[in-house]
Motif scaffolding. Structure first.
Motif, PDB file in Angstrom:
ATOM      1  N   GLY A 159       1.168  -1.447  -0.115  1.00  0.00           N
ATOM      2  CA  GLY A 159      -0.546   0.556   0.002  1.00  0.00           C
ATOM      3  C   GLY A 159       1.101   1.189  -0.058  1.00  0.00           C
ATOM      4  N   SER A 160       1.898   1.257   0.154  1.00  0.00           N
ATOM      5  CA  SER A 160       3.195   2.218  -0.235  1.00  0.00           C
ATOM      6  C   SER A 160       2.880   3.066  -1.695  1.00  0.00           C
ATOM      7  CB  SER A 160       4.383   2.104   1.186  1.00  0.00           C
ATOM      8  OG  SER A 160       5.227   1.078  -0.052  1.00  0.00           O
ATOM      9  N   VAL A 161       3.748   3.748  -0.811  1.00  0.00           N
ATOM     10  CA  VAL A 161       3.470   5.361  -2.467  1.00  0.00           C
ATOM     11  C   VAL A 161       5.425   4.567  -3.024  1.00  0.00           C
ATOM     12  CG1 VAL A 161       4.753   7.436  -3.547  1.00  0.00           C
ATOM     13  CG2 VAL A 161       2.740   7.692  -1.600  1.00  0.00           C
ATOM     14  N   PRO A 162       6.180   4.280  -2.470  1.00  0.00           N
ATOM     15  CA  PRO A 162       7.641   3.413  -3.403  1.00  0.00           C
ATOM     16  C   PRO A 162       6.390   1.834  -4.300  1.00  0.00           C
ATOM     17  CG  PRO A 162       8.037   3.835  -1.374  1.00  0.00           C
ATOM     18  CD  PRO A 162       6.322   4.174  -1.054  1.00  0.00           C
ATOM     19  N   ALA A 163       5.599   0.752  -3.476  1.00  0.00           N
ATOM     20  CA  ALA A 163       4.986   0.043  -3.902  1.00  0.00           C
ATOM     21  C   ALA A 163       4.454   0.515  -5.383  1.00  0.00           C
ATOM     22  CB  ALA A 163       4.672  -0.669  -3.240  1.00  0.00           C
ATOM     23  N   LEU A 239      11.058 -12.822 -11.621  1.00  0.00           N
ATOM     24  CA  LEU A 239      10.851 -11.604 -10.952  1.00  0.00           C
ATOM     25  C   LEU A 239      10.558 -11.043 -10.334  1.00  0.00           C
ATOM     26  CD1 LEU A 239      12.148  -9.237 -12.209  1.00  0.00           C
ATOM     27  CD2 LEU A 239       9.833  -8.447 -13.497  1.00  0.00           C
ATOM     28  N   LEU A 240      10.424 -10.165  -8.952  1.00  0.00           N
ATOM     29  CA  LEU A 240      10.088  -9.654  -8.153  1.00  0.00           C
ATOM     30  C   LEU A 240       9.633  -8.444  -8.098  1.00  0.00           C
ATOM     31  CD1 LEU A 240      11.397 -11.743  -4.817  1.00  0.00           C
ATOM     32  CD2 LEU A 240       9.388 -10.732  -5.148  1.00  0.00           C
ATOM     33  N   VAL A 241       8.901  -7.906  -7.618  1.00  0.00           N
ATOM     34  CA  VAL A 241       8.859  -6.211  -7.919  1.00  0.00           C
ATOM     35  C   VAL A 241       8.810  -5.516  -6.997  1.00  0.00           C
ATOM     36  CG1 VAL A 241       7.606  -4.518  -9.169  1.00  0.00           C
ATOM     37  CG2 VAL A 241       7.779  -6.432 -10.656  1.00  0.00           C
ATOM     38  N   THR A 242       9.388  -4.979  -6.330  1.00  0.00           N
ATOM     39  CA  THR A 242       8.997  -4.479  -4.899  1.00  0.00           C
ATOM     40  C   THR A 242       9.299  -2.906  -4.803  1.00  0.00           C
ATOM     41  OG1 THR A 242       8.734  -3.873  -2.488  1.00  0.00           O
ATOM     42  CG2 THR A 242      10.601  -4.712  -4.068  1.00  0.00           C
ATOM     43  N   GLY A 243       8.493  -2.174  -4.295  1.00  0.00           N
ATOM     44  CA  GLY A 243       9.319  -0.444  -3.567  1.00  0.00           C
ATOM     45  C   GLY A 243      10.181  -0.527  -2.825  1.00  0.00           C
ATOM     46  N   ALA A 244      11.671   0.211  -3.318  1.00  0.00           N
ATOM     47  CA  ALA A 244      12.155   0.343  -2.638  1.00  0.00           C
ATOM     48  C   ALA A 244      12.336   1.693  -0.817  1.00  0.00           C
ATOM     49  CB  ALA A 244      13.487   0.664  -3.505  1.00  0.00           C
ATOM     50  N   PHE A 245      12.152   0.654   0.205  1.00  0.00           N
ATOM     51  CA  PHE A 245      12.253   1.706   1.418  1.00  0.00           C
ATOM     52  C   PHE A 245      10.710   1.649   1.714  1.00  0.00           C
ATOM     53  CE2 PHE A 245      17.013   2.299  -0.080  1.00  0.00           C
ATOM     54  CZ  PHE A 245      17.494   1.307   0.827  1.00  0.00           C
ATOM     55  N   GLY A 246       9.729   0.870   1.599  1.00  0.00           N
ATOM     56  CA  GLY A 246       8.314   1.108   2.391  1.00  0.00           C
ATOM     57  C   GLY A 246       8.724   2.092   2.839  1.00  0.00           C
ATOM     58  N   HIS A 247       9.322   1.771   4.225  1.00  0.00           N
ATOM     59  CA  HIS A 247       8.397   2.308   5.361  1.00  0.00           C
ATOM     60  C   HIS A 247      10.414   3.145   5.590  1.00  0.00           C
ATOM     61  CE1 HIS A 247       5.810  -0.171   6.813  1.00  0.00           C
ATOM     62  NE2 HIS A 247       7.013  -1.395   6.359  1.00  0.00           N
ATOM     63  N   VAL A 270      14.997  -8.303  -9.163  1.00  0.00           N
ATOM     64  CA  VAL A 270      14.077  -7.637  -8.186  1.00  0.00           C
ATOM     65  C   VAL A 270      14.000  -5.939  -8.747  1.00  0.00           C
ATOM     66  CG1 VAL A 270      13.171  -6.715  -6.864  1.00  0.00           C
ATOM     67  CG2 VAL A 270      14.665  -8.567  -6.331  1.00  0.00           C
ATOM     68  N   LEU A 271      12.733  -5.543  -9.387  1.00  0.00           N
ATOM     69  CA  LEU A 271      12.532  -4.721 -10.121  1.00  0.00           C
ATOM     70  C   LEU A 271      12.518  -3.545  -8.776  1.00  0.00           C
ATOM     71  CD1 LEU A 271      10.487  -2.836 -13.495  1.00  0.00           C
ATOM     72  CD2 LEU A 271      10.760  -2.110 -11.021  1.00  0.00           C
ATOM     73  N   PHE A 272      13.415  -3.162  -8.550  1.00  0.00           N
ATOM     74  CA  PHE A 272      12.993  -1.360  -6.817  1.00  0.00           C
ATOM     75  C   PHE A 272      12.414  -0.270  -8.217  1.00  0.00           C
ATOM     76  CE2 PHE A 272      15.711  -4.388  -5.474  1.00  0.00           C
ATOM     77  CZ  PHE A 272      14.789  -4.896  -4.026  1.00  0.00           C
ATOM     78  N   ALA A 273      11.741   0.227  -7.267  1.00  0.00           N
ATOM     79  CA  ALA A 273      11.663   2.023  -7.343  1.00  0.00           C
ATOM     80  C   ALA A 273      10.731   2.885  -6.072  1.00  0.00           C
ATOM     81  CB  ALA A 273      10.338   2.197  -8.174  1.00  0.00           C
TER      82      ALA A 273
END
Length: 274
Positions: A159-163, A239-247, A270-273
């Protein structure tokens, strides 16, 4: 679709695994691949350094450029061998972090190696680029050997913005996947971010984009990063997709951090944003 892909070029033997991932994506998206090799210092910074310490033979700025060009020649040779149809070599007169951040502004995706203790790589590079950059970062493990990336994807959703940004950045991949698993770990702990049915709203959003998606919810006492790795292994994901540093960064450091776990241990790209 991804039309311009930047690949970090250096002396590390892990560069070939990066290029294998780049070759696969370039072929699928008809993309142009840019190999970017940094000198390690900008010329102004080198002049300041040279003015304060003795500079011995072979340590002049031209030598730094020559070394980077050697890495680029290896990049070009490997790119041809892997069948990358459109690529270029780019010498960056700067340190790796700053140089790649600038180059990535004009690309769709930046590819680096997974973080490691290899003395030939820049420690913390993928997380730095994901945290400070404007483009998504694909972190590739050294064992990657051209396995399919787009067929079977796990997306970490909290639910985070990075995600949200990671999902948006990965849409060209998600649309092509046979199956996308939207993975939620202990969603009841983030009740304010998920709505009445955790994962349902994001799954609907993805479905409207033509993504074949299913929601996977797991409750566990394990760290979230380890749980996501377990879900990816069980699913046979490529592949894994995830937000970087969600907290917060501090919380990530104190608790071990999803980002750090995935950057250091993920067996798949892993794809990060952020």
């Amino acid at each position: 679709m991804y039309k311009t892909i930047i690949v970090h070029v250096d002396a590390s033997p892990t560069m070939e695994s990066r290029l294998r991932a780049a070759a696969l994506l370039a072929d699928a998206h008809d993309a142009h691949v840019v190999g970017a090799a940094a000198t390690g210092l900008s010329l102004p910074a080198f002049k300041i350094l040279a003015g304060s310490v003795p500079v011995g033979p072979g340590n002049d700025f031209n030598s730094l450029c020559t070394r980077a060009r050697t890495h680029l020649a290896r990049f070009a040779e490997t790119a041809r061998r892997l069948g990358i149809g459109s690529f270029e070599e780019r010498l960056v007169e700067d340190d790796d972090r700053s140089g790649l951040l600038l180059q990535a502004r004009y690309a769709d995706l930046l590819i680096t190696s997974q973080d490691s203790a290899d003395m030939l790589t820049v420690r913390g590079l993928p997380q730095y680029l994901a945290l400070h950059g404007a483009r998504p970062v694909l972190s590739v493990p050294p064992t990657y050997a051209s396995e399919p990336i787009e067929d079977n994807i796990v997306v970490g959703w909290d639910g985070s913005v990075p995600a949200i940004r990671a999902i948006a950045a990965a849409l060209p991949l998600l649309k092509r996947a046979t199956v996308v698993r939207l993975a939620l770990v202990n969603p009841e702990r983030e009740t304010g971010l998920h709505g009445d049915e955790p994962g349902a709203d994001m799954a609907l959003y993805l479905a409207r984009h033509g993504v074949r998606v299913e929601v996977v919810s797991e409750r566990t006492d394990a760290p979230v990063g380890e749980a996501l790795l377990g879900i990816a292994r069980a699913a046979g994901a490529g592949l894994l997709v995830t937000g970087a540093f969600g907290h917060s960064r501090l919380r990530e450091i104190v608790l071990g951090g999803v980002t750090r776990i995935l950057l250091e241990r993920a067996p798949v790209p892993v794809l990060f944003a952020h």
